[in-house]
Design an enzyme around this catalytic site. Structure first.
Site, PDB file in Angstrom:
ATOM      1  N   THR A 121       0.863  -1.185   0.000  1.00  0.00           N
ATOM      2  CA  THR A 121       0.000   0.000   0.000  1.00  0.00           C
ATOM      3  C   THR A 121       0.897   1.232   0.000  1.00  0.00           C
ATOM      4  O   THR A 121       1.660   1.449   0.949  1.00  0.00           O
ATOM      5  CB  THR A 121      -0.905  -0.006   1.247  1.00  0.00           C
ATOM      6  OG1 THR A 121      -1.647  -1.225   1.239  1.00  0.00           O
ATOM      7  CG2 THR A 121      -1.838   1.189   1.259  1.00  0.00           C
ATOM      8  N   CYS A 266      -3.140  -2.109   8.908  1.00  0.00           N
ATOM      9  CA  CYS A 266      -3.558  -1.321   7.745  1.00  0.00           C
ATOM     10  C   CYS A 266      -4.378  -0.085   8.088  1.00  0.00           C
ATOM     11  O   CYS A 266      -3.947   1.027   7.797  1.00  0.00           O
ATOM     12  CB  CYS A 266      -4.331  -2.211   6.775  1.00  0.00           C
ATOM     13  SG  CYS A 266      -3.287  -3.471   6.043  1.00  0.00           S
TER      14      CYS A 266
HETATM   15  N1  NAD Z   1      -1.294  -7.240   6.313  1.00  0.00           N
HETATM   16  C1  NAD Z   1      -2.393  -6.991   5.619  1.00  0.00           C
HETATM   17  O1  NAD Z   1      -3.496  -7.434   5.955  1.00  0.00           O
HETATM   18  C2  NAD Z   1      -2.330  -6.146   4.365  1.00  0.00           C
HETATM   19  C3  NAD Z   1      -3.437  -6.126   3.509  1.00  0.00           C
HETATM   20  C4  NAD Z   1      -3.362  -5.344   2.350  1.00  0.00           C
HETATM   21  C5  NAD Z   1      -2.228  -4.611   2.083  1.00  0.00           C
HETATM   22  N2  NAD Z   1      -1.168  -4.641   2.958  1.00  0.00           N
HETATM   23  C6  NAD Z   1       0.024  -3.870   2.611  1.00  0.00           C
HETATM   24  O2  NAD Z   1       1.004  -4.779   2.103  1.00  0.00           O
HETATM   25  C7  NAD Z   1       2.322  -4.368   2.489  1.00  0.00           C
HETATM   26  C8  NAD Z   1       3.006  -5.472   3.261  1.00  0.00           C
HETATM   27  O3  NAD Z   1       2.289  -5.690   4.460  1.00  0.00           O
HETATM   28  P1  NAD Z   1       2.552  -6.966   5.382  1.00  0.00           P
HETATM   29  O4  NAD Z   1       1.515  -6.945   6.428  1.00  0.00           O
HETATM   30  O5  NAD Z   1       2.702  -8.175   4.520  1.00  0.00           O
HETATM   31  O6  NAD Z   1       3.984  -6.584   5.986  1.00  0.00           O
HETATM   32  P2  NAD Z   1       4.967  -7.525   6.832  1.00  0.00           P
HETATM   33  O7  NAD Z   1       5.671  -6.604   7.753  1.00  0.00           O
HETATM   34  O8  NAD Z   1       4.225  -8.698   7.367  1.00  0.00           O
HETATM   35  O9  NAD Z   1       5.977  -8.077   5.721  1.00  0.00           O
HETATM   36  C9  NAD Z   1       6.896  -7.300   5.035  1.00  0.00           C
HETATM   37  C10 NAD Z   1       8.126  -8.150   4.765  1.00  0.00           C
HETATM   38  O10 NAD Z   1       9.000  -7.465   3.884  1.00  0.00           O
HETATM   39  C11 NAD Z   1      10.332  -7.812   4.239  1.00  0.00           C
HETATM   40  N3  NAD Z   1      11.275  -6.866   3.631  1.00  0.00           N
HETATM   41  C12 NAD Z   1      11.545  -5.579   3.964  1.00  0.00           C
HETATM   42  N4  NAD Z   1      12.471  -5.066   3.142  1.00  0.00           N
HETATM   43  C13 NAD Z   1      12.800  -6.031   2.254  1.00  0.00           C
HETATM   44  C14 NAD Z   1      13.678  -6.109   1.156  1.00  0.00           C
HETATM   45  N5  NAD Z   1      14.439  -5.079   0.791  1.00  0.00           N
HETATM   46  N6  NAD Z   1      13.758  -7.257   0.469  1.00  0.00           N
HETATM   47  C15 NAD Z   1      13.005  -8.322   0.813  1.00  0.00           C
HETATM   48  N7  NAD Z   1      12.144  -8.307   1.843  1.00  0.00           N
HETATM   49  C16 NAD Z   1      12.035  -7.182   2.570  1.00  0.00           C
HETATM   50  C17 NAD Z   1      10.292  -7.812   5.747  1.00  0.00           C
HETATM   51  O11 NAD Z   1      11.382  -8.510   6.311  1.00  0.00           O
HETATM   52  C18 NAD Z   1       8.933  -8.472   6.012  1.00  0.00           C
HETATM   53  O12 NAD Z   1       9.067  -9.873   6.143  1.00  0.00           O
HETATM   54  C19 NAD Z   1       2.123  -3.073   3.286  1.00  0.00           C
HETATM   55  O13 NAD Z   1       2.237  -1.983   2.422  1.00  0.00           O
HETATM   56  C20 NAD Z   1       0.690  -3.184   3.784  1.00  0.00           C
HETATM   57  O14 NAD Z   1       0.102  -1.933   4.026  1.00  0.00           O
HETATM   58  C21 NAD Z   1      -1.194  -5.398   4.073  1.00  0.00           C
END
Ligand code: NAD
Length: 440
Positions: A121, A266
């Site tokens: 996002t 979120c």
């Molecule tokens: N969690 C939800 O329900 C949800 C739903 C819709 C959208 N989103 C969006 O999706 C995105 C991710 O959310 P999430 O909840 O999965 O986050 P999260 O924190 O669970 O996962 C993110 C991952 O990215 C990894 N990471 C960071 N930098 C990196 C890099 N350079 N290379 C490889 N990996 C790297 C981290 O180690 C982590 O494991 C956010 O923007 C969030 O707003 C989340």
């Protein structure tokens, strides 16, 4: 198709696994080596119903791989998803450092044409930033490789993520050319066999759609919580008002349950980020700001009821907490109301006995770390042993229809604080309980 998913968190792991389930070859990358090590051992680092079986099956089928090595992951990929975190920055904006760093790595390593997809996002205009960052790296290398940048916001709900991904309400794609749209259509076709759920639009509109969706849902929650607070003042019953208004199909029953506020990874950050985006364009988003203000106050409504009942100084009081996760079906505790309630009670000297089916490790290791006076127990009734009140904060199914005789036996008193209005149909007053809920 060969796909790379960068970031193996809630979104990356679920998306990657679901793409592999449809027969694609998917490599999920993360910089967190402990996460990747766990996945290599078949241990799933998050709790999400149905995820473990799907991961193990697709690893076995050789459709799903995990690595910390970025280069191997994108070597043969036709589509590269960016699914890293975009946490709240100090000024409320989405912190783009992880997205930009991935874009840089893509530019440094890519060898063939690819479609780069922003699934994280991200604020409006981020796709341009990603494009510029990749191009700068290609220029530095002195190579010419075509690539597209597409926005594909994710709408999955934690706790139901697999189902949401496999049967999405819609797949939103923001793109500026037909090739990219067609490529994404092919990828998503197996997810919408019964009818087309694919919505293509321009990139900025797709980026905005995600914020607008979350802000709308957060608005419904804050609206109903505000109505509930007014109900309490005027002697109305928020539970009945909810049914009364939800029956109007223009309003609907979803997201109007009075409670102790929204949390999670979120809504809080996306509402804040949208407010910030608006202000950067000289627009004062008054409604969005109020949604946030109402929610901040709502997280403490239950704590304030406890203080009103037991006094400002809670030394000597013990409270049995049912539920720590920000919602049922997940171990995610980011911005969970429980964090705020527990801290408020402990600050006033209370002891806490807490139980959650999935989030206790997260609570102890991270979100309520180093807070004394919390004991974590392995069953809901144990949390009530000699406690002065039971406090329900997450509406897990196993809390929905508890044995109230057992609750009475365990508690010192017969006081229940229901932060999710789950028990209003049980006539708890008749059963001899002192019962507090939201909006009544
Ligand atoms: N969690 C939800 O329900 C949800 C739903 C819709 C959208 N989103 C969006 O999706 C995105 C991710 O959310 P999430 O909840 O999965 O986050 P999260 O924190 O669970 O996962 C993110 C991952 O990215 C990894 N990471 C960071 N930098 C990196 C890099 N350079 N290379 C490889 N990996 C790297 C981290 O180690 C982590 O494991 C956010 O923007 C969030 O707003 C989340």
């Amino acid at each position: 198709m060969n796909i790379a998913v960068i970031g193996t968190g809630y979104v990356g792991l679920v998306s990657g696994t679901c793409f592999s389930e449809m027969g694609n070859k998917v490599t999920c990358v993360d910089i967190d080596s402990s996460k990747i090590e766990k996945l290599h051992k078949g241990i799933i680092p998050i709790y999400e119903p149905g995820l473990e079986a799907m991961v193990l099956k697709n690893v076995k089928n050789k459709n799903l791989y995990f690595t910390t090595d970025f280069k191997t992951a994108i070597e043969n990929a036709e589509i590269v998803f960016i699914a890293v975190g975009t946490p709240m920055g100090d000024d409320g904006s989405a912190d783009l450092q992880y997205v930009v760093s991935v874009a840089k790595s893509i530019g440094e390593t890519m060898q063939e044409s690819i479609v780069v997809v922003d699934k994280s996002t991200v604020p409006i205009g981020t796709a341009d930033k990603v494009r510029i960052t990749i191009q700068e790296q290609l220029n530095k290398r002195g190579v010419t490789i075509n690539f597209d940048v597409v926005s594909n916001p994710e709408f999955l709900k934690e706790g139901a993520a697999i189902n949401d991904f496999m049967k999405p309400d819609r797949v939103v794609i923001g793109a500026d050319n037909n090739y990219a749209v067609e490529k994404m259509k092919q990828l998503y076709a197996p997810f919408s066999m019964s009818h087309d759920r694919f919505i293509a639009m321009d990139i900025r509109s797709a980026e905005m759609t995600k914020y607008a969706a979350n802000a709308m849902l957060a608005t419904k929650i804050s609206f109903m919580n505000e109505v509930a607070n007014i109900c309490e003042k005027v002697g109305a019953d928020a539970n009945q008002v909810r049914i009364g208004i939800g029956s109007d199909s223009r309003i609907g029953y979803n997201f109007i349950y009075p409670g102790c506020g929204y949390g999670g990874s979120c809504f809080p950050k996306d509402v804040k980020a949208l407010k910030k985006i608006a202000s950067e364009y000289d627009y004062d988003a008054k409604l969005i700001s109020s949604v946030e203000e109402v929610n901040d106050a709502q997280k403490l409504v239950i704590a304030n009821k406890i203080i009103k009942r037991f006094g400002e100084n809670l030394t000597g009081n013990t409270f049995g907490i049912w539920g720590l996760a920000f919602k049922p079906g997940t171990d995610d505790m980011r911005e969970a109301p429980a964090i705020y309630v527990v801290k408020e009670l402990v600050k006033r000297g209370a002891k806490i006995q807490a139980y959650d089916p999935k989030a206790m490790y997260e609570a102890e290791a991270c979100y309520l770390k180093n807070i004394e006076n919390i004991t974590y127990v392995d069953s809901k009734y144990k949390a009530l042993e000699n406690a002065d009140a039971m406090v329900l904060l997450t509406e897990w199914k196993e809390f929905r229809s508890p044995d109230f005789d057992e609750i009475k036996k365990m508690l010192n008193t017969t006081v229940i604080f229901d932060g999710r209005n789950q028990y209003n149909m049980f006539n708890l007053a008749e059963k001899g309980f002192e019962y507090y809920q939201i909006g009544k």
